[in-house]
Write a protein that holds these residues in place. Structure first.
Motif, PDB file in Angstrom:
ATOM      1  N   THR A 136       3.591   9.836  -2.345  1.00 53.42           N
ATOM      2  CA  THR A 136       2.350  10.120  -3.053  1.00 53.42           C
ATOM      3  C   THR A 136       2.114  11.614  -3.147  1.00 53.42           C
ATOM      4  OG1 THR A 136       1.371   8.048  -2.296  1.00 53.42           O
ATOM      5  CG2 THR A 136      -0.147   9.739  -3.078  1.00 53.42           C
ATOM      6  N   ILE A 149      -2.389  -0.666  -5.247  1.00 52.72           N
ATOM      7  CA  ILE A 149      -3.384  -0.682  -4.180  1.00 52.72           C
ATOM      8  C   ILE A 149      -3.190  -1.972  -3.394  1.00 52.72           C
ATOM      9  CG2 ILE A 149      -5.854  -0.687  -3.633  1.00 52.72           C
ATOM     10  CD1 ILE A 149      -6.359   0.674  -6.296  1.00 52.72           C
ATOM     11  N   GLN A 199       2.634  -1.704   0.837  1.00 57.76           N
ATOM     12  CA  GLN A 199       3.221  -0.532   1.494  1.00 57.76           C
ATOM     13  C   GLN A 199       4.724  -0.707   1.680  1.00 57.76           C
ATOM     14  OE1 GLN A 199       1.804  -0.097   5.478  1.00 57.76           O
ATOM     15  NE2 GLN A 199       2.721   1.902   5.794  1.00 57.76           N
ATOM     16  N   LEU A 251      -0.675   3.180  -2.917  1.00 55.86           N
ATOM     17  CA  LEU A 251      -1.737   3.349  -1.931  1.00 55.86           C
ATOM     18  C   LEU A 251      -1.838   2.143  -0.998  1.00 55.86           C
ATOM     19  CD1 LEU A 251      -4.608   4.960  -4.066  1.00 55.86           C
ATOM     20  CD2 LEU A 251      -2.779   6.068  -2.770  1.00 55.86           C
ATOM     21  N   TYR A 297      -4.851  -3.287   5.908  1.00 59.31           N
ATOM     22  CA  TYR A 297      -6.046  -3.180   5.067  1.00 59.31           C
ATOM     23  C   TYR A 297      -6.550  -4.550   4.601  1.00 59.31           C
ATOM     24  CZ  TYR A 297      -7.135   1.766   4.292  1.00 59.31           C
ATOM     25  OH  TYR A 297      -7.570   3.058   4.433  1.00 59.31           O
ATOM     26  N   ILE A 299     -10.270  -1.569   1.289  1.00 53.74           N
ATOM     27  CA  ILE A 299     -10.017  -1.073  -0.057  1.00 53.74           C
ATOM     28  C   ILE A 299     -11.303  -0.497  -0.644  1.00 53.74           C
ATOM     29  CG2 ILE A 299      -9.288  -1.661  -2.402  1.00 53.74           C
ATOM     30  CD1 ILE A 299      -7.011  -1.776  -0.420  1.00 53.74           C
ATOM     31  N   SER A 318     -12.253   2.745   1.545  1.00 54.06           N
ATOM     32  CA  SER A 318     -11.332   3.884   1.602  1.00 54.06           C
ATOM     33  C   SER A 318     -10.528   4.119   0.328  1.00 54.06           C
ATOM     34  CB  SER A 318     -10.369   3.712   2.783  1.00 54.06           C
ATOM     35  OG  SER A 318     -11.076   3.629   4.008  1.00 54.06           O
ATOM     36  N   SER A 319      -9.814   3.098  -0.126  1.00 56.90           N
ATOM     37  CA  SER A 319      -8.906   3.285  -1.265  1.00 56.90           C
ATOM     38  C   SER A 319      -9.629   3.725  -2.529  1.00 56.90           C
ATOM     39  CB  SER A 319      -8.127   1.992  -1.538  1.00 56.90           C
ATOM     40  OG  SER A 319      -7.331   1.651  -0.423  1.00 56.90           O
ATOM     41  N   THR A 357      -8.860   6.799  -5.205  1.00 58.41           N
ATOM     42  CA  THR A 357      -8.660   6.628  -6.643  1.00 58.41           C
ATOM     43  C   THR A 357      -9.666   7.439  -7.450  1.00 58.41           C
ATOM     44  OG1 THR A 357     -10.042   4.616  -6.663  1.00 58.41           O
ATOM     45  CG2 THR A 357      -7.660   4.340  -6.375  1.00 58.41           C
TER      46      THR A 357
END
Length: 263
Positions: free
Chosen positions: A30, A67, A73, A104, A109, A114, A117-118, A122
Motif C-alpha cells: 500500500t 477492504i 489480507q 486494506l 477485523y 471497518i 478504522s478502514s 478510504t
C-alpha cells in the motif's frame, strides 16, 4: 507439562511473527502505491512511433481497492501473491500495467472495525489522488459470526457501502462473503445460527438492498468437487483461513462473477 507449555508458547510466537509478516507486506504494498503518487504525475510510455509520447496522469490510472479481514489480507497463503487478492492483482496488472492495487484487509477485523478504522483510511485516498474504479468489500462475517449480532452486521455493512458510495460515487462496489470454514462446525452464534446460516442471512439482506453481492460459494463448491478435494483440503490447519488451493479456487470463482471491464 512444562515442555507442552514451552511448545505452545513457541507456536504462538511463530504464529504472531507469520501474521506480522503478512501485515507488513500488505502495508508495504500500500505504501509503495501511495509513494508512487508522490512522484511526478506524468509518465512517458511507448507510443506507436519512437517520436510520439503520451503523458498519463494519476487520474487516468485504474485503481482497485479491497477492504476486509484476514482472508482479504491473505492469511493462510504461502505468500501474499498466492492469496485471492494477490492472484487478482497479478491478473489485472497484466491488462493494466499502471494499475494501482490497494489492499486494506486486516486480520481480525469485524464490520465494526471497518466502520471505525478502514473508512477513515478510504476518506484520505481522495487527497492522495486515488479514486477507486472498483471496490471489493469482503464483509468480515468470518469474525462477526462470534462477536456481533446479525442485525449489527447488517447495519454495519449498510454503513460501509453507503459511505463508500458517498466517498467514491463513480466506483463500482462489490460485496463478497468470506470463505466457508470448518472451525465453526457445531458452533452457533448468540442467536442460534450456524456460520453458514449467518452468512446466508446477511447475503439475503444484501440482495434486498440491490447492491452488487457476489456470493461465490456455489461456484467454489463446484470447483472443489471438480478438483476432487474437500473443504478441509482448501484450508490451513486452523480450519478458518484458505491455503493456496483455497485461495486459487476463490480467485477463479470471483473472476467469473465480477465485471472487470469497468477498468
Amino acid at each position: 507439562m512444562k515442555k507442552i507449555v514451552v511448545i505452545n508458547i513457541i507456536s504462538l510466537v511463530i504464529l504472531f511473527l507469520f501474521t506480522a509478516l503478512f501485515q507488513l507486506q500488505i502495508q508495504k504494498n500500500t505504501l509503495e502505491s501511495l509513494s508512487e503518487l508522490k512522484a511526478p504525475d506524468t509518465k512517458v510510455i511507448k507510443a506507436e512511433t519512437k517520436s510520439e509520447t503520451k503523458d498519463q496522469s494519476t487520474e487516468d490510472r485504474r485503481v482497485v481497492l479491497l477492504i476486509g479481514s484476514s482472508v482479504t489480507q491473505g492469511a493462510g497463503a504461502s505468500a501474499p501473491q498466492k492469496s485471492w487478492a494477490g492472484l487478482l492483482n497479478a491478473h489485472l496488472s497484466e491488462q493494466h500495467p499502471d494499475l494501482i492495487f490497494l489492499n486494506l484487509g486486516v486480520g481480525g477485523y469485524t464490520t465494526q472495525d471497518i466502520v471505525n478504522s478502514s473508512l477513515k483510511i478510504t476518506s484520505n485516498l481522495i487527497a492522495e489522488n486515488l479514486t477507486p474504479d472498483i471496490i471489493i468489500f469482503e464483509n468480515c462475517l468470518i469474525n462477526d459470526f462470534q462477536q456481533l449480532t446479525l442485525i449489527q452486521s447488517m447495519k454495519n455493512i449498510k454503513t460501509v457501502v453507503s459511505k463508500l458510495g458517498v466517498q467514491f460515487p463513480e466506483a463500482k462496489i462489490y460485496v463478497i462473503p468470506p470463505n466457508d470454514v470448518t472451525v465453526y462446525t457445531n458452533r452457533l452464534s448468540a442467536e442460534g445460527l450456524s456460520y453458514q446460516d449467518y452468512v446466508k442471512e446477511v447475503g439475503e439482506y444484501i440482495n434486498t438492498q440491490d447492491w452488487n453481492y457476489v456470493n461465490f460459494w456455489k461456484i467454489f463448491e463446484k470447483e472443489v468437487a471438480k478438483r476432487k478435494v474437500t473443504l478441509e483440503d482448501t484450508l490451513v490447519e486452523d480450519g478458518k483461513h484458505p491455503n493456496d488451493t483455497g485461495y486459487d479456487i476463490w480467485f477463479e470463482a470471483l473472476k467469473k462473477q465480477i465485471d472487470f471491464s469497468d477498468l
